[in-house]
Design a protein around this motif. Structure first.
Motif, PDB file in Angstrom:
ATOM      1  N   ASP A  21       9.694   5.663  -0.342  1.00  0.00           N
ATOM      2  CA  ASP A  21      10.247   6.910   0.217  1.00  0.00           C
ATOM      3  C   ASP A  21      11.494   7.325  -0.564  1.00  0.00           C
ATOM      4  N   LEU A  22      12.349   6.339  -0.805  1.00  0.00           N
ATOM      5  CA  LEU A  22      13.582   6.608  -1.555  1.00  0.00           C
ATOM      6  C   LEU A  22      13.246   7.102  -2.963  1.00  0.00           C
ATOM      7  N   GLN A  23      12.241   6.489  -3.573  1.00  0.00           N
ATOM      8  CA  GLN A  23      11.825   6.900  -4.915  1.00  0.00           C
ATOM      9  C   GLN A  23      11.321   8.344  -4.927  1.00  0.00           C
ATOM     10  N   LEU A  24      10.501   8.693  -3.944  1.00  0.00           N
ATOM     11  CA  LEU A  24       9.964  10.062  -3.856  1.00  0.00           C
ATOM     12  C   LEU A  24      11.087  11.076  -3.692  1.00  0.00           C
ATOM     13  N   ILE A  25      12.055  10.750  -2.851  1.00  0.00           N
ATOM     14  CA  ILE A  25      13.177  11.657  -2.609  1.00  0.00           C
ATOM     15  C   ILE A  25      14.047  11.781  -3.863  1.00  0.00           C
ATOM     16  N   ASP A  26      14.365  10.638  -4.478  1.00  0.00           N
ATOM     17  CA  ASP A  26      15.200  10.674  -5.689  1.00  0.00           C
ATOM     18  C   ASP A  26      14.490  11.383  -6.845  1.00  0.00           C
ATOM     19  N   SER A  27      13.166  11.236  -6.919  1.00  0.00           N
ATOM     20  CA  SER A  27      12.400  11.928  -7.970  1.00  0.00           C
ATOM     21  C   SER A  27      12.449  13.433  -7.775  1.00  0.00           C
ATOM     22  N   ARG A  28      12.386  13.853  -6.510  1.00  0.00           N
ATOM     23  CA  ARG A  28      12.481  15.294  -6.222  1.00  0.00           C
ATOM     24  C   ARG A  28      13.884  15.800  -6.577  1.00  0.00           C
ATOM     25  N   ARG A 240       9.249  -2.615 -13.097  1.00  0.00           N
ATOM     26  CA  ARG A 240       9.239  -1.702 -11.948  1.00  0.00           C
ATOM     27  C   ARG A 240       8.582  -2.364 -10.733  1.00  0.00           C
ATOM     28  N   ILE A 241       9.023  -1.963  -9.550  1.00  0.00           N
ATOM     29  CA  ILE A 241       8.467  -2.496  -8.302  1.00  0.00           C
ATOM     30  C   ILE A 241       7.126  -1.800  -8.043  1.00  0.00           C
ATOM     31  N   LEU A 242       6.131  -2.590  -7.667  1.00  0.00           N
ATOM     32  CA  LEU A 242       4.772  -2.045  -7.492  1.00  0.00           C
ATOM     33  C   LEU A 242       4.388  -1.934  -6.020  1.00  0.00           C
ATOM     34  N   VAL A 243       3.707  -0.823  -5.689  1.00  0.00           N
ATOM     35  CA  VAL A 243       3.138  -0.644  -4.347  1.00  0.00           C
ATOM     36  C   VAL A 243       1.668  -0.260  -4.512  1.00  0.00           C
ATOM     37  N   ASP A 244       0.873  -0.513  -3.493  1.00  0.00           N
ATOM     38  CA  ASP A 244      -0.548  -0.161  -3.602  1.00  0.00           C
ATOM     39  C   ASP A 244      -0.742   1.341  -3.411  1.00  0.00           C
ATOM     40  N   GLY A 245      -1.856   1.829  -3.902  1.00  0.00           N
ATOM     41  CA  GLY A 245      -2.141   3.261  -3.879  1.00  0.00           C
ATOM     42  C   GLY A 245      -2.213   3.848  -2.484  1.00  0.00           C
ATOM     43  N   GLU A 246      -2.762   3.078  -1.541  1.00  0.00           N
ATOM     44  CA  GLU A 246      -2.902   3.584  -0.166  1.00  0.00           C
ATOM     45  C   GLU A 246      -1.537   3.805   0.477  1.00  0.00           C
ATOM     46  N   LEU A 247      -0.652   2.825   0.329  1.00  0.00           N
ATOM     47  CA  LEU A 247       0.713   2.964   0.867  1.00  0.00           C
ATOM     48  C   LEU A 247       1.413   4.159   0.217  1.00  0.00           C
ATOM     49  N   ALA A 248       1.248   4.276  -1.090  1.00  0.00           N
ATOM     50  CA  ALA A 248       1.889   5.375  -1.828  1.00  0.00           C
ATOM     51  C   ALA A 248       1.420   6.728  -1.315  1.00  0.00           C
ATOM     52  N   GLN A 249       0.118   6.870  -1.063  1.00  0.00           N
ATOM     53  CA  GLN A 249      -0.423   8.131  -0.570  1.00  0.00           C
ATOM     54  C   GLN A 249       0.102   8.455   0.821  1.00  0.00           C
ATOM     55  N   GLU A 250       0.149   7.435   1.678  1.00  0.00           N
ATOM     56  CA  GLU A 250       0.652   7.633   3.045  1.00  0.00           C
ATOM     57  C   GLU A 250       2.108   8.090   3.037  1.00  0.00           C
ATOM     58  N   GLU A 251       2.925   7.449   2.209  1.00  0.00           N
ATOM     59  CA  GLU A 251       4.354   7.800   2.156  1.00  0.00           C
ATOM     60  C   GLU A 251       4.572   9.161   1.492  1.00  0.00           C
ATOM     61  N   LYS A 252       3.722   9.474   0.524  1.00  0.00           N
ATOM     62  CA  LYS A 252       3.826  10.777  -0.141  1.00  0.00           C
ATOM     63  C   LYS A 252       3.563  11.900   0.858  1.00  0.00           C
ATOM     64  N   GLU A 253       2.529  11.727   1.683  1.00  0.00           N
ATOM     65  CA  GLU A 253       2.206  12.724   2.701  1.00  0.00           C
ATOM     66  C   GLU A 253       3.320  12.830   3.736  1.00  0.00           C
ATOM     67  N   LYS A 254       3.896  11.683   4.086  1.00  0.00           N
ATOM     68  CA  LYS A 254       4.984  11.656   5.062  1.00  0.00           C
ATOM     69  C   LYS A 254       6.213  12.414   4.539  1.00  0.00           C
ATOM     70  N   ILE A 255       6.581  12.145   3.284  1.00  0.00           N
ATOM     71  CA  ILE A 255       7.765  12.793   2.687  1.00  0.00           C
ATOM     72  C   ILE A 255       7.528  14.286   2.480  1.00  0.00           C
ATOM     73  N   GLU A 256       6.297  14.641   2.066  1.00  0.00           N
ATOM     74  CA  GLU A 256       5.968  16.071   1.896  1.00  0.00           C
ATOM     75  C   GLU A 256       6.113  16.812   3.220  1.00  0.00           C
ATOM     76  N   ALA A 257       5.651  16.192   4.299  1.00  0.00           N
ATOM     77  CA  ALA A 257       5.759  16.800   5.630  1.00  0.00           C
ATOM     78  C   ALA A 257       7.230  16.917   6.036  1.00  0.00           C
ATOM     79  N   LEU A 258       8.006  15.893   5.689  1.00  0.00           N
ATOM     80  CA  LEU A 258       9.432  15.883   6.004  1.00  0.00           C
ATOM     81  C   LEU A 258      10.163  17.017   5.273  1.00  0.00           C
ATOM     82  N   LEU A 259       9.812  17.233   4.002  1.00  0.00           N
ATOM     83  CA  LEU A 259      10.458  18.268   3.204  1.00  0.00           C
ATOM     84  C   LEU A 259      10.058  19.673   3.647  1.00  0.00           C
ATOM     85  N   LYS A 260       8.824  19.799   4.136  1.00  0.00           N
ATOM     86  CA  LYS A 260       8.371  21.110   4.637  1.00  0.00           C
ATOM     87  C   LYS A 260       9.073  21.462   5.937  1.00  0.00           C
ATOM     88  N   GLY A 261       9.559  20.409   6.603  1.00  0.00           N
ATOM     89  CA  GLY A 261      10.310  20.603   7.858  1.00  0.00           C
ATOM     90  C   GLY A 261       9.437  20.985   8.998  1.00  0.00           C
TER      91      GLY A 261
END
Length: 261
Positions: A21-28, A240-261
């Motif tokens: 989540d932190l990575q997605l936010i910092d990347s944005r 780099r720290i590794l996460v599985d694709g499923e977790l990454a997709q779930e968190e990506k959707e969560k952060i996208e929803a958070l940013l859309k407000g």
């Protein structure tokens, strides 16, 4: 509940989710700041150049004032010499012998030379002033052009900042929140890895048997370990720290929803 207690209770999976989540936010945040490109540096450099030119103009002003002061002194010296010439010429009418007359004549001649020297110096000072004013005029022309260019760049930068400032402020707040729930050691590791990567990616998912952005295949057993989310695993090639694709997709959707407000 205290932050320390929250960190103790976090499972490895929760830590991995918080890290991604932190990575997605910092990347944005990186994307937003990258849209500004070289503009902040350009504005800073132009501002420095304008300040240097203004300082140079003030310095020339001071030099011109100093020369004006010298001219004033020389004009006063001329007046004094003229007054002395009148005085010595008048005294010549009352001399008792040729010796006194010649002595006074020499004084008159000396004052004439002093006047000529002062007039020469005044000419030189005026020539210097004209030259300095010419330089000042050239600098002022450049300065006007530079100020106009700076205003344009500032407006351009302000427009970009204004367009993204609300989102950026929100992301900074969220970045602080997510980094705050991680233990200090893990956050330091994340920050260190991120600073060593050109693209700022410290946490990446596994995609097509390799970590994103890498061509090195991850062995099946290691992929299984990553998918189990029981321990924090790093890519042996990039660190780099590794996460599985499923977790990454779930968190990506969560952060996208958070940013859309």
């Amino acid at each position: 509940m205290a932050k320390k207690d929250q960190q103790k209770e976090m499972s490895v999976e929760e830590k991995l989710r918080a890290l991604y989540d932190l990575q997605l936010i910092d990347s944005r945040l990186d994307e937003i700041r990258n849209t500004r490109g070289e503009l902040p540096l350009e504005v800073e450099d132009l501002s420095d150049d304008v300040a240097q030119m203004e300082t140079r103009i003030h310095k020339i002003d001071d030099e011109i004032k100093e020369l004006d002061g010298e001219i004033k002194l020389k004009k006063e010296a001329i007046k004094n010499s003229e007054a002395l010439m009148k005085k010595y010429t008048k005294q010549q009418d009352n001399v008792r012998n040729n010796r006194e007359f010649d002595s006074l004549a020499k004084e008159v001649e000396y004052q004439e030379l002093e006047i000529q020297l002062s007039e020469k110096r005044i000419k030189e000072f005026n020539a210097k002033i004209d030259h300095k004013k010419q330089i000042q005029e050239e600098i002022n022309t450049k300065l006007d052009s530079m100020k106009s260019h700076l205003d344009h760049k500032k407006s351009e930068l302000d427009a970009i900042i204004k367009e993204t400032e609300k989102e950026e402020a929100f992301l900074i707040k969220k970045s602080e929140e997510f980094s705050g729930i991680l233990d200090e050691r893990l956050f330091k590791a994340y920050t260190r890895i991120r600073s060593n990567m050109k693209n700022g990616l410290a946490v990446v998912p596994v995609h097509r048997d390799a970590s994103v952005g890498s061509f090195f295949t991850i062995p099946p057993q290691r992929q299984m370990d990553i998918a189990q989310r029981k321990k924090i695993i790093s890519d042996e090639h990039s660190g780099r720290i590794l996460v599985d694709g499923e977790l990454a997709q779930e968190e990506k959707e969560k952060i996208e929803a958070l940013l859309k407000g």
